[in-house]
Scaffold this motif. Structure first.
Motif, PDB file in Angstrom:
ATOM      1  N   GLY A  47       0.802  -1.232   0.000  1.00  0.00           N
ATOM      2  CA  GLY A  47       0.000   0.000   0.000  1.00  0.00           C
ATOM      3  C   GLY A  47       0.825   1.266   0.000  1.00  0.00           C
ATOM      4  N   THR A  48       2.165   1.137  -0.045  1.00  0.00           N
ATOM      5  CA  THR A  48       3.039   2.314  -0.109  1.00  0.00           C
ATOM      6  C   THR A  48       4.061   2.097  -1.227  1.00  0.00           C
ATOM      7  N   ALA A  49       4.876   3.113  -1.455  1.00  0.00           N
ATOM      8  CA  ALA A  49       6.071   2.974  -2.298  1.00  0.00           C
ATOM      9  C   ALA A  49       5.758   2.508  -3.715  1.00  0.00           C
ATOM     10  N   LEU A  50       4.805   3.171  -4.351  1.00  0.00           N
ATOM     11  CA  LEU A  50       4.442   2.790  -5.728  1.00  0.00           C
ATOM     12  C   LEU A  50       4.684   3.955  -6.692  1.00  0.00           C
ATOM     13  N   ASP A  51       5.762   4.701  -6.421  1.00  0.00           N
ATOM     14  CA  ASP A  51       6.009   5.923  -7.188  1.00  0.00           C
ATOM     15  C   ASP A  51       7.141   5.779  -8.194  1.00  0.00           C
ATOM     16  N   MET A  52       7.559   4.536  -8.454  1.00  0.00           N
ATOM     17  CA  MET A  52       8.710   4.322  -9.352  1.00  0.00           C
ATOM     18  C   MET A  52       8.443   3.157 -10.287  1.00  0.00           C
ATOM     19  N   PRO A  53       9.131   3.120 -11.427  1.00  0.00           N
ATOM     20  CA  PRO A  53       9.062   1.915 -12.267  1.00  0.00           C
ATOM     21  C   PRO A  53       9.813   0.762 -11.604  1.00  0.00           C
ATOM     22  N   LEU A  54       9.593  -0.429 -12.102  1.00  0.00           N
ATOM     23  CA  LEU A  54      10.034  -1.679 -11.479  1.00  0.00           C
ATOM     24  C   LEU A  54      11.472  -1.684 -10.969  1.00  0.00           C
ATOM     25  N   LEU A  55      12.453  -1.416 -11.832  1.00  0.00           N
ATOM     26  CA  LEU A  55      13.843  -1.655 -11.444  1.00  0.00           C
ATOM     27  C   LEU A  55      14.315  -0.688 -10.362  1.00  0.00           C
ATOM     28  N   GLN A  56      13.871   0.577 -10.448  1.00  0.00           N
ATOM     29  CA  GLN A  56      14.196   1.533  -9.369  1.00  0.00           C
ATOM     30  C   GLN A  56      13.482   1.144  -8.082  1.00  0.00           C
ATOM     31  N   TRP A  57      12.241   0.691  -8.222  1.00  0.00           N
ATOM     32  CA  TRP A  57      11.419   0.288  -7.074  1.00  0.00           C
ATOM     33  C   TRP A  57      12.085  -0.855  -6.311  1.00  0.00           C
ATOM     34  N   LEU A  58      12.645  -1.825  -7.050  1.00  0.00           N
ATOM     35  CA  LEU A  58      13.337  -2.944  -6.413  1.00  0.00           C
ATOM     36  C   LEU A  58      14.539  -2.456  -5.593  1.00  0.00           C
ATOM     37  N   ASP A  59      15.341  -1.593  -6.200  1.00  0.00           N
ATOM     38  CA  ASP A  59      16.557  -1.118  -5.513  1.00  0.00           C
ATOM     39  C   ASP A  59      16.233  -0.201  -4.334  1.00  0.00           C
ATOM     40  N   ILE A 113       8.533 -24.429 -10.371  1.00  0.00           N
ATOM     41  CA  ILE A 113       9.473 -23.330 -10.644  1.00  0.00           C
ATOM     42  C   ILE A 113       8.647 -22.053 -10.746  1.00  0.00           C
ATOM     43  N   GLN A 114       9.158 -20.960 -10.162  1.00  0.00           N
ATOM     44  CA  GLN A 114       8.481 -19.664 -10.338  1.00  0.00           C
ATOM     45  C   GLN A 114       9.518 -18.576 -10.577  1.00  0.00           C
ATOM     46  N   SER A 115       9.145 -17.594 -11.391  1.00  0.00           N
ATOM     47  CA  SER A 115      10.006 -16.444 -11.613  1.00  0.00           C
ATOM     48  C   SER A 115       9.162 -15.331 -12.233  1.00  0.00           C
ATOM     49  N   HIS A 116       9.838 -14.326 -12.758  1.00  0.00           N
ATOM     50  CA  HIS A 116       9.183 -13.202 -13.431  1.00  0.00           C
ATOM     51  C   HIS A 116       9.628 -13.173 -14.892  1.00  0.00           C
ATOM     52  N   ILE A 117       8.758 -12.627 -15.730  1.00  0.00           N
ATOM     53  CA  ILE A 117       9.128 -12.499 -17.147  1.00  0.00           C
ATOM     54  C   ILE A 117       8.432 -11.297 -17.784  1.00  0.00           C
ATOM     55  N   SER A 118       9.198 -10.545 -18.607  1.00  0.00           N
ATOM     56  CA  SER A 118       8.630  -9.473 -19.451  1.00  0.00           C
ATOM     57  C   SER A 118       7.616  -8.609 -18.710  1.00  0.00           C
ATOM     58  N   GLU A 119       8.071  -8.122 -17.544  1.00  0.00           N
ATOM     59  CA  GLU A 119       7.177  -7.278 -16.744  1.00  0.00           C
ATOM     60  C   GLU A 119       7.136  -5.866 -17.305  1.00  0.00           C
ATOM     61  N   ASN A 120       8.343  -5.265 -17.490  1.00  0.00           N
ATOM     62  CA  ASN A 120       8.338  -3.948 -18.135  1.00  0.00           C
ATOM     63  C   ASN A 120       9.391  -3.885 -19.242  1.00  0.00           C
ATOM     64  N   LEU A 121       9.291  -2.856 -20.080  1.00  0.00           N
ATOM     65  CA  LEU A 121      10.095  -2.811 -21.307  1.00  0.00           C
ATOM     66  C   LEU A 121      11.585  -2.633 -21.039  1.00  0.00           C
ATOM     67  N   GLU A 122      11.929  -1.851 -20.006  1.00  0.00           N
ATOM     68  CA  GLU A 122      13.345  -1.649 -19.670  1.00  0.00           C
ATOM     69  C   GLU A 122      13.984  -2.985 -19.274  1.00  0.00           C
ATOM     70  N   GLU A 123      13.270  -3.764 -18.472  1.00  0.00           N
ATOM     71  CA  GLU A 123      13.747  -5.080 -18.043  1.00  0.00           C
ATOM     72  C   GLU A 123      13.975  -5.994 -19.254  1.00  0.00           C
ATOM     73  N   VAL A 124      13.040  -6.010 -20.187  1.00  0.00           N
ATOM     74  CA  VAL A 124      13.152  -6.857 -21.382  1.00  0.00           C
ATOM     75  C   VAL A 124      14.408  -6.484 -22.166  1.00  0.00           C
ATOM     76  N   LYS A 125      14.643  -5.168 -22.267  1.00  0.00           N
ATOM     77  CA  LYS A 125      15.806  -4.649 -23.010  1.00  0.00           C
ATOM     78  C   LYS A 125      17.130  -5.098 -22.359  1.00  0.00           C
TER      79      LYS A 125
END
Length: 450
Positions: free
Chosen positions: A94-106, A239-251
């Motif tokens: 419910g907090t910390a949703l102000d960034m795209p994925l990769l910045q949000w993770l870090d 097995i579980q993981s993530h795939i093709s969540e956002n365009l920067e990650e795909v690149k």
């Protein structure tokens, strides 16, 4: 007597009333005035018409006076299946949703996850997330934990103690993380994954299983991905993981793995795309990649709240279904701000409508289709549909007793409606106050015992 009945089983409980579930052929099947018997192993022994009570009671040896009768404003539906949730991110949901994925993770995720080496902290958070999801009707959850083996084992114990069906994964990551104290070496990741799997299996929890969990291709070297593929293959594990969540990650994945044709091909090359694989998001998968998913029997977890909250993308579920890829829904806490699968149901329809606004030829998903994705679809995505997902004889009784007229609840009961309309109203308006009881494998797990 239907051949699928199991009269040799001792009956523990019989319920009478309206049952709604999905089958492969029918998105919502309504069974009014039905009788459902649960045996002493928590499995469904029969589901028949109410008028057959006399004959059934003789065949199965129960007393008609022991039957639990549902009220007019109540119904049973299968438990909800959350195919993707990060248990260790629950503290900041419910907090910390102000960034795209990769910045949000870090910025948020990795610093918080690093705290799970503290088992007291882990116990507090994990107890809260399991109890919260169960109260909201999640009878099966596929959890990401953190990189910490002992805390991940603790999550398995807590799920078992609460009675939730769960796949639990110790996260693996040996590269590309700006938070220095939150990563492993390749060897640590392998050794600790093997320790986690061996220890969890040794405990013989009836409903909790390990799942091999490379975080995603960005945080694992190719060597580690390959080793995890071997570990999963050896023990025939999920097995579980993530795939093709956002365009920067795909690149970035494309740059890191130039020898692979696509993001999906990265996992394929490392034996991580199997019929027991569930990949979260998939917003930007090509048709060719979806064909690979279908060919390998791998599944997708659609996490619409997170996809929108982190501005990642919009998954075209209709296209995934057209490719006959198994698909379930996920909350993706804390990228998704709600731990309730009812929210995932609503955001799935919202996403479908946004795609229709963008392209009027896009066929929106019906509430019936989304109901199926949240129940039977989720169990298929997790390769658990032989055990759960609907009210078929022989499956475990994983169910929600829904009361649409719950006192102080979010819905007003104005008049008696047809069951399908009642279901639609609950999916659109209901919350945990309408979920009177939750059953997993025949055992009542909500309300919690004091």
């Amino acid at each position: 007597m239907a051949h699928s009945d199991r009269p040799d089983m001792a009956i523990a409980k019989v319920y009478r009333g309206t049952f709604m579930h999905s089958t492969q052929q029918t998105a919502v099947q309504v069974l009014e005035d039905a009788l459902l018997g649960v045996d002493t192993d928590g499995k469904i022994a029969f589901i028949r018409r109410g008028e057959e009570l006399g004959a059934l009671s003789q065949t199965f040896g129960f007393s008609p006076s022991d039957v639990t009768q549902l009220a007019k404003h109540e119904f049973f539906m299968p438990g909800l299946v959350d195919t993707h949730i990060h248990a260790c991110q629950y503290s900041y949901v419910g907090t910390a949703l102000d960034m795209p994925l990769l910045q949000w993770l870090d910025t948020y995720t990795f610093p918080v996850e690093s705290q799970f080496k503290d088992l007291q902290f882990a116990e507090r958070v994990y107890s809260q997330v399991v109890s919260r999801t169960l109260r909201n009707g999640t009878t099966t959850a596929c959890y990401f934990a953190s990189i910490h083996t002992d805390a991940s084992l603790l999550l398995g114990k807590i799920a078992n103690d609460f009675g939730q069906r769960a796949l639990v994964g110790k996260v693996c990551m040996d590269t590309n993380n700006s938070v220095k104290h939150y990563k492993e070496t390749n060897q640590e990741s392998q050794d600790e994954t093997c320790r986690f799997i061996a220890e969890l299996l040794k405990r013989k929890y009836p409903l909790v299983r390990p799942v091999v969990t490379p975080r995603f291709a960005l945080s694992c070297t190719g060597a580690l991905l390959g080793q995890l593929g071997e570990i999963a293959k050896k023990d025939n594990l999920h097995i579980q993981s993530h795939i093709s969540e956002n365009l920067e990650e795909v690149k970035i994945v494309k740059a890191l793995f130039p020898e692979s044709e696509s993001y999906t091909d990265v996992y394929l090359k490392h034996n991580l795309l199997t019929d027991k694989t569930v990949m979260a998001h998939g917003c930007h998968l090509s048709d060719k990649e979806l064909d690979l998913f279908k060919e390998k029997g791998a599944s997708l977890s659609h996490c619409p709240n997170s996809n929108i909250s982190l501005c990642s993308g919009l998954l075209n579920v209709r296209n995934v279904l057209k490719h006959q890829v198994k698909l379930g829904l996920g909350t993706d806490v804390a990228g998704g701000y709600s731990a309730s699968m009812l929210d995932a149901v609503r955001r799935t329809r919202d996403t479908s409508k946004v795609l229709n606004i963008q392209n009027p030829e896009h066929e929106t998903l019906t509430f019936e289709e989304v109901f199926r994705l949240a129940t039977l679809g989720g169990s298929q995505a997790l390769s658990l549909d032989d055990k759960t997902g609907n009210f078929e004889v022989g499956k475990d009784f994983d169910a929600l007793r829904v009361n649409v007229a719950a006192p102080g609840g979010p819905m007003d009961w104005i008049q008696s409606e047809k069951p399908k309309i009642t279901l639609e109203k609950f999916l659109n308006l209901g919350d945990d106050r309408n979920i009177a009881e939750v059953y997993v494998a025949g055992r009542k797990v909500v309300p919690f015992k004091e």
